[in-house]
Design a protein around this motif. Structure first.
Motif, PDB file in Angstrom:
ATOM      1  N   LEU A  40      -0.887   8.488  -0.416  1.00 29.19           N
ATOM      2  CA  LEU A  40      -1.020   7.187  -0.178  1.00 29.19           C
ATOM      3  C   LEU A  40      -0.874   6.627  -1.724  1.00 29.19           C
ATOM      4  O   LEU A  40      -0.693   7.306  -2.625  1.00 29.19           O
ATOM      5  CB  LEU A  40      -2.490   6.859   0.135  1.00 29.19           C
ATOM      6  CG  LEU A  40      -3.612   7.452  -0.521  1.00 29.19           C
ATOM      7  CD1 LEU A  40      -4.949   6.523   0.014  1.00 29.19           C
ATOM      8  CD2 LEU A  40      -4.131   9.053  -0.112  1.00 29.19           C
ATOM      9  N   TRP A  93       0.715   7.187   3.958  1.00 26.51           N
ATOM     10  CA  TRP A  93       0.559   5.871   4.318  1.00 26.51           C
ATOM     11  C   TRP A  93       1.948   4.781   4.345  1.00 26.51           C
ATOM     12  O   TRP A  93       2.794   5.196   3.719  1.00 26.51           O
ATOM     13  CB  TRP A  93      -0.303   5.314   3.202  1.00 26.51           C
ATOM     14  CG  TRP A  93      -1.739   5.382   3.663  1.00 26.51           C
ATOM     15  CD1 TRP A  93      -2.485   5.859   4.482  1.00 26.51           C
ATOM     16  CD2 TRP A  93      -2.588   4.431   2.966  1.00 26.51           C
ATOM     17  NE1 TRP A  93      -3.837   5.649   4.382  1.00 26.51           N
ATOM     18  CE2 TRP A  93      -4.004   4.997   3.273  1.00 26.51           C
ATOM     19  CE3 TRP A  93      -2.530   3.358   1.830  1.00 26.51           C
ATOM     20  CZ2 TRP A  93      -5.091   4.140   3.147  1.00 26.51           C
ATOM     21  CZ3 TRP A  93      -3.840   2.911   1.598  1.00 26.51           C
ATOM     22  CH2 TRP A  93      -5.024   3.124   2.123  1.00 26.51           C
ATOM     23  N   ASN A  95       2.901   0.581   5.197  1.00 23.87           N
ATOM     24  CA  ASN A  95       2.676  -0.798   5.732  1.00 23.87           C
ATOM     25  C   ASN A  95       3.457  -1.417   6.629  1.00 23.87           C
ATOM     26  O   ASN A  95       4.680  -0.833   6.683  1.00 23.87           O
ATOM     27  CB  ASN A  95       2.381  -1.578   4.240  1.00 23.87           C
ATOM     28  CG  ASN A  95       3.641  -1.884   3.661  1.00 23.87           C
ATOM     29  OD1 ASN A  95       4.631  -1.348   3.890  1.00 23.87           O
ATOM     30  ND2 ASN A  95       3.472  -2.744   2.516  1.00 23.87           N
ATOM     31  N   GLN A 142      -5.536   3.497  10.168  1.00 23.55           N
ATOM     32  CA  GLN A 142      -6.459   3.909   9.397  1.00 23.55           C
ATOM     33  C   GLN A 142      -7.443   2.928   8.912  1.00 23.55           C
ATOM     34  O   GLN A 142      -8.724   2.912   8.870  1.00 23.55           O
ATOM     35  CB  GLN A 142      -5.818   4.574   8.026  1.00 23.55           C
ATOM     36  CG  GLN A 142      -5.220   5.894   8.314  1.00 23.55           C
ATOM     37  CD  GLN A 142      -6.134   6.974   8.897  1.00 23.55           C
ATOM     38  OE1 GLN A 142      -6.690   7.873   7.891  1.00 23.55           O
ATOM     39  NE2 GLN A 142      -6.153   7.135  10.151  1.00 23.55           N
ATOM     40  N   VAL A 325      -3.067  -0.725   7.798  1.00 22.62           N
ATOM     41  CA  VAL A 325      -2.284   0.632   7.197  1.00 22.62           C
ATOM     42  C   VAL A 325      -2.621   1.753   8.104  1.00 22.62           C
ATOM     43  O   VAL A 325      -3.723   2.060   8.653  1.00 22.62           O
ATOM     44  CB  VAL A 325      -2.804   0.951   5.912  1.00 22.62           C
ATOM     45  CG1 VAL A 325      -2.265   2.148   5.296  1.00 22.62           C
ATOM     46  CG2 VAL A 325      -2.670  -0.211   4.717  1.00 22.62           C
ATOM     47  N   ALA A 327      -1.588   6.055   8.917  1.00 22.71           N
ATOM     48  CA  ALA A 327      -0.897   7.018   8.425  1.00 22.71           C
ATOM     49  C   ALA A 327       0.038   7.870   9.311  1.00 22.71           C
ATOM     50  O   ALA A 327       0.135   8.097  10.430  1.00 22.71           O
ATOM     51  CB  ALA A 327      -2.055   8.261   8.500  1.00 22.71           C
TER      52      ALA A 327
END
Length: 441
Positions: A40, A93, A95, A142, A325, A327
Motif C-alpha cells: 500500500l 491497494w 484506488n 478496506q 480503497v 485490497a
C-alpha cells in the motif's frame, strides 16, 4: 482538537520496486512458513496492517504477512509493471482511478471465491459499487474517506471577528446568487500590512495569510464544488469539463485564486499537493477544505484551536464525495491458500476494525464503522461534518480504464488555467477534447 497521517512500516524504496519478483507466489522461508505480501502507499494504514497481521498470524501458524509501503508518487508505475509481468505483491491497494485497468487486463481476481457469494453485503455499499465490474466484486473494501468538510483555525477566525457558527450555513454561487463564502474568505485573507482582501489597498502580491485552499484538488475541491453547482466531472468514462455547470464551477474555483487572491497562487499548488495543507498546519490559512484522510495530520501537528464545519452549499446544495480503497488480489496469487486466508480475514470486522480504532479512516466493513467515530469522540474531536448521511448528495469519484492516460494530456491544460494563462472556457473545452480522444481512442 487535532491529527497526522504517516507512520513507517516495512517501507519499500521506489528504486527497488521491480526486484520483488517472487512475491506473487507467496514464497516459502527456510522454516517452510508461507509469506503473504501486502502493498500500500499510506504509512499510517501500514502501521494498522501490522497490528492486523500480528493477530492473523497468531491464529494461522505457518503464515507470515509482510507489509510493504511504497510512496504515492512511485506507487502505481512500479506496481503496474510488476503485476503485468505476473509478479508483484500478493495483495495490493488500489484506488478508483486505477481499478478498472487491472480488471480489464485480467490482473486481479474476483473475491467471491474467497469471501463468499453474499459477503459484499457486509461492506459499505458505496465502496462495493466502486470496486465492482459486471456484477463481480474485485476488491476487498478496506477503508473509505467519509465526506469532505471545512477544517478551520479558530484562532484566525477570532482575530478576524468571525464566529465559527457563521461557517455552519455558508453558501456560494456561480450564477450571481447568494454568496456568503467569498466575502468571508476575503475577510480571512491578509497581506503583509495586515489588510484583508476586502480593503481597497490590499496587496495581492504580499499575502501572508490565505482564507482558503482553492486549487487543483479533485477530491477535496473540484468534485464538491462541481457537484454543488449541479455539474459532473465525468459521465461514465467521458470527461465533462465543458458542460455549463461544470465550467461555471471551475470559473468560481479559479477566480478564488487569480481574481480574488484568497487562495495560494497555482505556482505554489499545481505541483505540490501538500502546500495548502502545510499552510493550514503552520497557521497561514484560515479554512482548509479536506477529508478524514487529513484528520491525523491536523490533530498531531497544529498548535491552535480548530474544528470542522460543513461544506459550503452551491446552487445545487452541498455535495460531498466519499471514495474508498480496496485490497485487490493479484491474479498470479489467486490460487494460493495462504493468500486466500489472509484476504478473507481482511473482509471480517476483526480484520477491519483496527482502522477505526487507530483513528486512521472509516472501516469499510459496516459492522466495524462505529470504531472510527468512537476514536475521535474520545479524542474530543467532533467529526460529524465528515460523516456522510443517508440523505446527503454524493458525487461519484473519478473512474475509468484510461483515466491516468487522459490525465497526462488534460493536466497541463488545467495547470495553465489555474495559473491564469488560459481562459477557463478555452481550457475546459480543450481539456475535454484531448481527454476524450484518449478515452475513445
Amino acid at each position: 482538537m487535532t491529527n497526522k497521517r504517516r507512520l513507517a512500516v516495512g517501507a519499500v524504496a521506489a528504486s527497488a520496486a521491480l526486484v520483488l519478483a517472487g512475491c506473487a507466489n507467496g514464497g516459502n522461508s527456510a522454516s517452510d512458513s508461507q509469506t503473504v505480501t501486502l502493498r500500500l502507499w499510506d504509512e499510517n494504514a501500514a502501521a494498522v496492517y501490522k497490528t492486523i497481521a500480528e493477530e492473523f498470524e497468531a491464529q494461522n501458524s505457518g503464515i507470515d504477512v509482510e507489509v510493504e509501503t511504497v510512496p504515492w508518487a512511485d506507487y502505481f508505475s512500479g506496481l503496474r509493471q510488476e503485476v503485468a509481468a505476473g509478479q508483484g505483491p500478493d495483495i495490493f491497494w488500489l484506488n478508483g482511478a486505477n481499478f478498472a485497468a487491472y480488471v480489464d487486463a485480467g490482473q486481479v481476481a474476483p473475491v467471491k471465491d474467497v469471501i463468499g457469494e453474499d459477503a459484499a453485503a457486509r461492506f459499505v455499499p458505496a465502496v462495493v459499487d466502486q470496486y465492482s465490474s459486471k456484477g463481480e466484486l474485485y476488491g476487498i473494501p478496506q477503508i473509505f474517506d467519509g465526506g469532505i468538510g471545512l477544517f478551520y483555525n479558530a484562532d484566525l477566525l477570532k482575530e478576524a471577528g468571525v464566529d465559527p457558527a457563521e461557517l455552519q450555513n455558508l453558501k456560494w454561487s456561480a450564477t450571481g446568487g447568494e454568496d456568503t463564502l467569498l466575502p468571508l474568505l476575503q475577510k480571512l485573507t491578509k497581506d503583509s500590512a495586515g489588510r484583508n482582501a476586502l480593503d481597497p489597498e490590499f496587496d495581492a502580491n504580499n499575502v501572508v495569510q490565505y482564507g482558503f485552499n482553492s486549487a487543483w484538488d479533485i477530491q477535496a475541491i473540484l468534485l464538491p464544488f462541481i457537484g454543488s453547482n449541479g455539474g459532473t466531472f465525468q459521465n461514465g468514462e467521458q470527461f465533462t469539463f465543458s458542460t455549463p455547470e461544470t465550467e461555471a464551477a471551475f470559473k468560481y474555483i479559479v477566480d478564488l485564486v487569480d481574481t480574488y487572491h484568497v487562495a495560494p497562487p497555482a505556482a505554489d499548488t499545481n505541483n505540490n499537493g501538500d502546500f495548502s495543507r502545510d499552510a493550514f498546519l503552520q497557521g497561514r490559512m484560515a479554512l482548509f477544505q479536506s477529508g478524514t484522510y487529513n484528520l491525523t495530520n491536523v490533530n498531531d501537528s497544529v498548535s491552535f484551536e480548530w474544528g470542522i464545519a460543513p461544506l459550503p452549499a452551491g446552487d445545487a446544495g452541498a455535495v460531498t464525495v466519499a471514495p474508498g480503497v480496496s485490497a485487490l488480489i493479484n491474479a498470479a496469487s489467486a490460487n494460493d491458500e495462504a493468500v486466500k486466508a489472509f484476504a478473507k480475514y481482511l473482509s471480517t470486522a476483526a480484520g477491519n476494525r483496527p482502522f477505526g480504532e487507530a483513528g486512521v479512516a472509516f472501516p469499510a466493513v459496516s459492522e466495524a464503522g462505529d470504531a472510527f467515530q468512537s476514536f475521535w469522540s474520545a479524542a474530543g474531536v467532533d467529526i460529524s461534518a465528515l460523516v456522510v448521511g443517508a440523505d446527503q448528495t454524493v458525487i461519484e469519484p473519478v473512474t475509468g480504464t484510461k483515466f491516468n492516460e487522459a490525465a497526462e494530456v488534460f493536466m497541463p491544460i488545467m495547470r495553465e488555467m489555474f495559473l491564469g494563462q488560459r481562459p477557463v472556457s478555452e481550457a475546459v473545452a480543450e481539456a475535454d477534447r484531448v481527454a476524450n480522444e484518449v478515452v475513445n481512442g
